[in-house]
Write a protein that holds these residues in place. Structure first.
Motif, PDB file in Angstrom:
ATOM      1  N   GLU A 117       0.937  -1.245  -0.017  1.00 22.14           N
ATOM      2  CA  GLU A 117       0.092  -0.050  -0.175  1.00 22.14           C
ATOM      3  C   GLU A 117       0.867   1.398  -0.009  1.00 22.14           C
ATOM      4  OE1 GLU A 117      -2.973  -0.133  -0.400  1.00 22.14           O
ATOM      5  OE2 GLU A 117      -3.805  -1.954   0.246  1.00 22.14           O
ATOM      6  N   GLU A 119      -0.163   4.506  -0.421  1.00 24.68           N
ATOM      7  CA  GLU A 119      -0.782   5.670   0.221  1.00 24.68           C
ATOM      8  C   GLU A 119      -0.888   5.455   1.841  1.00 24.68           C
ATOM      9  OE1 GLU A 119      -3.955   8.019   1.899  1.00 24.68           O
ATOM     10  OE2 GLU A 119      -4.964   6.225   1.199  1.00 24.68           O
ATOM     11  N   ARG A 120      -0.374   6.611   2.513  1.00 27.71           N
ATOM     12  CA  ARG A 120       0.030   6.453   4.062  1.00 27.71           C
ATOM     13  C   ARG A 120      -1.024   5.857   4.644  1.00 27.71           C
ATOM     14  NH1 ARG A 120       4.694   7.747   7.317  1.00 27.71           N
ATOM     15  NH2 ARG A 120       3.557   7.183   9.553  1.00 27.71           N
ATOM     16  N   GLU A 121      -2.328   6.292   4.706  1.00 35.28           N
ATOM     17  CA  GLU A 121      -3.261   5.845   5.466  1.00 35.28           C
ATOM     18  C   GLU A 121      -3.795   4.220   5.064  1.00 35.28           C
ATOM     19  OE1 GLU A 121      -7.224   8.029   5.639  1.00 35.28           O
ATOM     20  OE2 GLU A 121      -6.068   9.918   6.013  1.00 35.28           O
ATOM     21  N   ALA A 177      -1.722   2.303   4.109  1.00 35.21           N
ATOM     22  CA  ALA A 177      -0.560   1.516   4.505  1.00 35.21           C
ATOM     23  C   ALA A 177      -0.763   1.120   6.134  1.00 35.21           C
ATOM     24  CB  ALA A 177       0.930   2.082   4.227  1.00 35.21           C
ATOM     25  N   GLU A 178      -0.770   2.257   6.597  1.00 34.69           N
ATOM     26  CA  GLU A 178      -1.174   2.202   8.180  1.00 34.69           C
ATOM     27  C   GLU A 178      -2.144   1.040   8.606  1.00 34.69           C
ATOM     28  OE1 GLU A 178       0.574   6.454   9.743  1.00 34.69           O
ATOM     29  OE2 GLU A 178      -1.356   5.511  10.492  1.00 34.69           O
ATOM     30  N   SER A 215       3.010   3.855  16.841  1.00 38.82           N
ATOM     31  CA  SER A 215       3.418   4.973  15.719  1.00 38.82           C
ATOM     32  C   SER A 215       3.978   4.244  14.364  1.00 38.82           C
ATOM     33  CB  SER A 215       4.463   5.989  16.249  1.00 38.82           C
ATOM     34  OG  SER A 215       5.509   5.279  16.657  1.00 38.82           O
ATOM     35  N   HIS A 256       6.691   4.467  10.942  1.00 44.61           N
ATOM     36  CA  HIS A 256       7.666   5.157  10.491  1.00 44.61           C
ATOM     37  C   HIS A 256       7.961   4.675   9.369  1.00 44.61           C
ATOM     38  CE1 HIS A 256      11.219   7.537  10.163  1.00 44.61           C
ATOM     39  NE2 HIS A 256      12.027   6.222   9.697  1.00 44.61           N
ATOM     40  N   LEU A 257       7.948   5.258   8.298  1.00 46.24           N
ATOM     41  CA  LEU A 257       8.355   5.094   6.608  1.00 46.24           C
ATOM     42  C   LEU A 257       9.888   4.823   6.517  1.00 46.24           C
ATOM     43  CD1 LEU A 257       7.746   4.177   3.652  1.00 46.24           C
ATOM     44  CD2 LEU A 257       7.602   6.667   3.171  1.00 46.24           C
ATOM     45  N   SER A 288      11.359   3.125   0.466  1.00 44.07           N
ATOM     46  CA  SER A 288      10.816   2.518  -0.663  1.00 44.07           C
ATOM     47  C   SER A 288      11.943   1.649  -1.087  1.00 44.07           C
ATOM     48  CB  SER A 288      10.448   3.516  -1.651  1.00 44.07           C
ATOM     49  OG  SER A 288       9.694   4.608  -1.181  1.00 44.07           O
ATOM     50  N   GLU A 325       6.779  -0.767  -0.043  1.00 39.61           N
ATOM     51  CA  GLU A 325       7.613   0.424   1.121  1.00 39.61           C
ATOM     52  C   GLU A 325       7.786  -0.461   2.272  1.00 39.61           C
ATOM     53  OE1 GLU A 325       7.314   3.440  -0.538  1.00 39.61           O
ATOM     54  OE2 GLU A 325       5.496   4.405  -0.021  1.00 39.61           O
ATOM     55  N   TYR A 363       8.292   0.051   6.221  1.00 38.89           N
ATOM     56  CA  TYR A 363       7.890   0.603   7.311  1.00 38.89           C
ATOM     57  C   TYR A 363       8.426  -0.225   9.020  1.00 38.89           C
ATOM     58  CZ  TYR A 363       4.175   3.492   5.469  1.00 38.89           C
ATOM     59  OH  TYR A 363       3.611   4.590   4.620  1.00 38.89           O
TER      60      TYR A 363
END
Ligand SMILES: C[S@@+](CC[C@H](N)C(=O)[O-])C[C@H]1O[C@@H](n2cnc3c(N)ncnc32)[C@H](O)[C@@H]1O
Length: 446
Positions: A391, A393-395, A397-398, A418, A420-421, A424, A430, A432
């Motif tokens: 994923e 897109e940040r949201e 991915a989270e 929390s 953290h990226l 890539s 990605e 994390y």
């Protein structure tokens, strides 16, 4: 192409063999305009605001040379010009007064002058000039490349150029496609230099020795290593589940942390032990070689039954530690109560491919009928688990990572979490690090 007011400072087009580099092809003579200057006036001319921008300024090239036709007479100051027509009128006027006239000088630039990029661009056929593979990672004395298929026919020449142009490098390797799936190290082929893969690499102010063909190492992770090391407090105990040769564990030990460091690869464990010794943290860093799941299950008991010595603010030798311990047993200092460290504050899990699947091992790790772990674990450990996601897109991915973590733990993670990226790793992939406080319900659950 770089032009210096009429001067073509670019390497010659390569015309030699494509199998073996012909270094002579890179020799090029450039006609440069020079001024004759009495030795005593050279400094003034070089410093003059009027001439400054017209003086030839090339890396590793002497600007002031003796005149081959008159070695004991005037000096020649080389200019960024091929003829007087290239000079501004103000410069010409100044030099007419200060110097003894102009002279042509044949400047020779050869293989030693050109950068690796210059040489590679000149060497490759036109269709391969863009994106030539001059980027590489340096691990100790080894340069590590990942050469694309279209450049592979030239791999030995590429290796040779990198070797020639980087004095610290003795060995050049190309990464092959095969990865050891369990222990994550790459197969590699030697493309230039010595077949010596035992490197001494420095990171986070520590020295690491390891055989690059047998263990995992990725220099691109150094900021991630530093990031977590900064989070650890010197009095913390850290359990590093997939420790490799110690890029988290050893610096954490240097900081003062008690560390339980584990890796299933026996070669990692061997070099980890050596790195612990070389960085003089043997009293604070304990090394294990077992499966991560077993290690997680045993870590709490190990730390409880054989606590780390209290953090005293300094690194001590074993003898010093024993002395301190004895002193404390006899008469602990009234003002500072130094407690042995029985509680793990952080678990580190850097095995991004499958790290999340090990989280089920935390279920029940504090459910112990014998030891009173509730008292020790008044604060629950943080778990720092690295993982991949598709994923981007940040949201999303989270959400993806949180869902997988909660599923394996068998419980949602609480508010203390929390993400953290890290980086890539490939197009569409990605890496994390999720950091969360281990839920009490999971650790004390039966
Ligand atoms: C991605 S590397 C990380 C190494 C190091 N922590 C770092 O940051 O460079 C993962 C490590 O986990 C080890 N490993 C793989 N499977 C394991 C397992 N089941 N149990 C323990 N260690 C394992 C590998 O040998 C490798 O050294």
């Amino acid at each position: 192409m770089e032009h210096y007011a009429g001067l073509d400072i670019t390497p010659p087009a390569y015309s030699g063999s494509r199998e073996v580099l012909d270094k002579d092809v890179f020799r090029k003579s450039i006609d440069v305009l020079a001024i004759r200057s009495p030795p005593g006036k050279v400094g003034k001319i070089l410093k003059s605001e009027i001439t400054r921008k017209s003086i030839l300024d090339l890396p590793r090239v002497r600007t002031v040379v003796s005149n081959p036709r008159d070695p004991d007479g005037d000096r020649l100051v080389l200019l960024r010009a091929s003829s007087e027509a290239d000079l501004a009128p103000s410069v010409l006027d100044y030099l007419k007064v200060e110097a003894h006239g102009f002279e042509n000088f044949a400047l020779t630039l050869d293989y030693d002058y050109w950068t690796a990029d210059d040489i590679l661009r000149s060497f490759f056929p036109p269709e391969l000039r863009e994106g030539s593979p001059s980027g590489f990672a340096i691990i100790g004395h080894v340069a590590h490349l990942n050469i694309n298929a279209e450049y592979l026919p030239y791999k030995h020449v590429i290796g040779q150029i990198i070797l020639d142009k980087n004095k610290r490098i003795r060995t050049v390797v190309n990464k092959l496609d095969t990865i050891d799936h369990q222990f994550r190290f790459f197969k590699m082929e030697l493309i230039a230099g010595e077949p010596d893969y035992i490197v001494e690499h420095h990171e986070s102010n520590c020295r690491f020795t390891f055989d690059f063909t047998q263990v995992y190492w990725n220099s691109r992770l150094h900021t991630e290593h530093d990031r977590l090391i900064q989070i650890f407090q010197p009095h913390d105990v850290v359990a590093d589940v997939f420790a490799g040769v110690g890029p988290f564990a050893v610096p954490a030990g240097v900081k003062g942390c008690g560390v339980l460091a584990n890796d299933l690869n026996p070669n990692c464990a061997r070099y980890l032990k050596q790195n612990v010794q070389d960085n003089r943290v043997s009293t604070g860093v304990r090394v294990y070689c077992e499966d991560g799941r077993d290690f997680i299950r045993r870590a709490v008991t190990r730390c409880f039954d054989e606590p780390f010595l209290p953090y005293t603010g300094s690194r001590m030798s074993r003898t010093q530690e024993i002395k301190v311990q004895r002193r404390q047993e006899k008469a602990p200092p009234a003002e500072v109560v130094l407690e042995p460290r029985r509680r793990i504050s952080h678990f580190v899990m850097n095995l991004p491919d499958s790290g999340i699947t090990f989280l089920d091992a935390f279920r029940g790790i504090l459910a112990d009928d014998v030891r009173k772990l509730e008292d020790v674990y008044d604060i629950m450990p943080m778990v720092h688990c690295h993982c991949f996601t598709r994923e981007l897109e940040r949201e999303r991915a989270e959400a993806d990572i949180l869902q997988r973590v909660s599923e394996t733990l068998g419980h949602p993670v609480g508010d203390d979490v929390s993400l953290h990226l890290v980086r890539s790793v490939a197009p569409g992939k990605e890496m994390y690090c999720i950091s969360f406080r281990l839920p009490r319900e999971v650790a004390f659950g039966r």
